[in-house]
Motif scaffolding. Structure first.
Motif, PDB file in Angstrom:
ATOM      1  N   VAL A 152       0.806  -1.186  -0.004  1.00  0.00           N
ATOM      2  CA  VAL A 152      -0.192   0.025  -0.052  1.00  0.00           C
ATOM      3  C   VAL A 152       0.840   1.167   0.005  1.00  0.00           C
ATOM      4  CG1 VAL A 152      -2.255  -0.878   1.035  1.00  0.00           C
ATOM      5  CG2 VAL A 152      -0.192  -0.366   2.649  1.00  0.00           C
ATOM      6  N   CYS A 153       0.729   2.355  -0.778  1.00  0.00           N
ATOM      7  CA  CYS A 153       1.042   3.402  -0.821  1.00  0.00           C
ATOM      8  C   CYS A 153       0.082   4.596  -0.950  1.00  0.00           C
ATOM      9  CB  CYS A 153       2.050   3.676  -1.878  1.00  0.00           C
ATOM     10  SG  CYS A 153       2.909   5.155  -2.004  1.00  0.00           S
ATOM     11  N   ASN A 154      -0.215   5.420   0.303  1.00  0.00           N
ATOM     12  CA  ASN A 154      -1.010   6.482   0.242  1.00  0.00           C
ATOM     13  C   ASN A 154      -2.510   6.009  -0.043  1.00  0.00           C
ATOM     14  OD1 ASN A 154       0.918   8.254   0.688  1.00  0.00           O
ATOM     15  ND2 ASN A 154       1.047   8.922  -1.422  1.00  0.00           N
TER      16      ASN A 154
ATOM     17  N   VAL B  11       2.050  -3.930   3.831  1.00  0.00           N
ATOM     18  CA  VAL B  11       3.537  -3.128   3.625  1.00  0.00           C
ATOM     19  C   VAL B  11       3.223  -1.924   3.031  1.00  0.00           C
ATOM     20  CG1 VAL B  11       5.547  -3.436   2.431  1.00  0.00           C
ATOM     21  CG2 VAL B  11       4.474  -5.366   2.959  1.00  0.00           C
ATOM     22  N   ASP B  12       3.623  -0.893   3.968  1.00  0.00           N
ATOM     23  CA  ASP B  12       3.340   0.545   3.768  1.00  0.00           C
ATOM     24  C   ASP B  12       4.624   1.111   3.113  1.00  0.00           C
ATOM     25  OD1 ASP B  12       3.009   3.472   3.637  1.00  0.00           O
ATOM     26  OD2 ASP B  12       2.606   3.670   5.624  1.00  0.00           O
ATOM     27  N   ASP B  13       4.657   1.222   1.802  1.00  0.00           N
ATOM     28  CA  ASP B  13       5.671   1.650   0.828  1.00  0.00           C
ATOM     29  C   ASP B  13       5.696   3.287   0.619  1.00  0.00           C
ATOM     30  OD1 ASP B  13       7.919   1.019  -0.924  1.00  0.00           O
ATOM     31  OD2 ASP B  13       6.713   1.434  -2.671  1.00  0.00           O
ATOM     32  N   GLY B  14       6.465   3.770   2.100  1.00  0.00           N
ATOM     33  CA  GLY B  14       6.644   5.058   2.076  1.00  0.00           C
ATOM     34  C   GLY B  14       5.529   6.063   1.761  1.00  0.00           C
ATOM     35  N   SER B  15       4.428   5.927   2.237  1.00  0.00           N
ATOM     36  CA  SER B  15       3.297   6.776   2.444  1.00  0.00           C
ATOM     37  C   SER B  15       3.509   7.834   2.957  1.00  0.00           C
ATOM     38  CB  SER B  15       2.148   6.007   2.947  1.00  0.00           C
ATOM     39  OG  SER B  15       1.641   4.827   2.322  1.00  0.00           O
TER      40      SER B  15
ATOM     41  N   ARG C 268       9.778   5.240  -0.509  1.00  0.00           N
ATOM     42  CA  ARG C 268       8.961   4.538  -1.747  1.00  0.00           C
ATOM     43  C   ARG C 268      10.058   3.703  -2.460  1.00  0.00           C
ATOM     44  NH1 ARG C 268       4.162   7.004  -5.552  1.00  0.00           N
ATOM     45  NH2 ARG C 268       3.558   4.944  -6.583  1.00  0.00           N
ATOM     46  N   SER C 269       9.688   2.388  -2.541  1.00  0.00           N
ATOM     47  CA  SER C 269      10.575   1.616  -3.335  1.00  0.00           C
ATOM     48  C   SER C 269      10.082   0.841  -4.389  1.00  0.00           C
ATOM     49  CB  SER C 269      11.092   0.503  -2.233  1.00  0.00           C
ATOM     50  OG  SER C 269      11.630   0.945  -1.070  1.00  0.00           O
TER      51      SER C 269
END
Length: 235
Positions: free
Chosen positions: A21-23, A50-54, A81-82
């Motif tokens: 998840v991202c944002n 998995v929070d990807d740099g939100s 974010r990756s």
């Protein structure tokens, strides 16, 4: 990368559900509830977001979902974010079940499809079947997303001959041990059927539901869905 609410290993689990998840703060709780409704009482499972740099409240939304009566939820965070493939790889590495189910964090994949895919994998007649792909037979996307996916899937299928009609579908069930032995690269989630076949395993596709996005904004456009996927083929 940081992890909240670490839990001791649980080898008795049937499946780990991994959601990058991202944002997606508005999608977390509805999605968590749907996963819970689909799996609770049927399987021993965990749900890993998995929070990807939100940069919004996604992480807190995951924590709130856990507090709302879903203790199976775990949160893992990337500090920057990756990308989706990196987030999936992180979730699989931290997972504690032999089977992994993934789905996108935008709510367009239906968690109600997970049992069908999981049962197809666990009860397969062939011991070589290690990846069950979702096939979105009816897409609920804009015409541009449908067109770019159709072109990318067509080119990918022509070059790789992986026999998979919808390699970009986010909902899938696969063997964790096989995944952990595969090479890691950006956008690898789109090439999993070919990668599993390269390792000598079988792949099947199962029709799944697909829904319109009702919350948040898409992270994909023409560049990172069509052209990037085609360029990756040469790698």
């Amino acid at each position: 990368m940081t992890s909240s609410n670490p839990i001791a290993p649980a080898p008795g689990l049937d499946v780990s559900v991994v959601i990058p998840v991202c944002n997606e703060q508005d999608n977390v709780l509805p999605l968590a509830r749907e996963i819970h409704a689909a799996l609770e009482g049927r399987y021993r499972y965990e749900t890993i977001f998995v929070d990807d740099g939100s940069t919004d409240g996604t992480a807190e939304a995951v924590r709130a979902a856990r507090r709302a009566g879903m203790p199976e939820i775990r949160l893992i965070r990337h500090s920057v974010r990756s990308g989706q493939s990196a987030a999936v790889a992180t979730g699989v590495r931290e997972a504690r079940a032999p089977w992994i189910a993934t789905l996108d964090g935008d709510g367009q994949n239906d968690p109600g499809d997970i049992p069908n895919l999981l049962d197809a994998a666990r009860t397969a007649a062939s011991p070589r079947l290690r990846l069950v792909m979702g096939n979105r037979t009816t897409r609920r996307d804009t015409w541009l997303r449908r067109l770019s996916s159709r072109v990318a899937n067509g080119v990918r299928g022509w070059m790789l001959k992986d026999g998979t009609p919808d390699t970009g579908c986010g909902i899938k069930v696969f063997d964790r041990a096989v995944f952990m032995d595969m090479p890691r690269f950006n956008h690898m989630h789109r090439f999993m059927p070919a990668l599993y076949q390269r390792e000598g395993y079988e792949v099947v596709s199962v029709p799944v539901n697909h829904r319109e996005r009702t919350r948040g904004k898409s992270k994909y456009g023409l560049h990172n869905r069509l052209w990037v996927g085609i360029v990756d083929l040469f790698g």
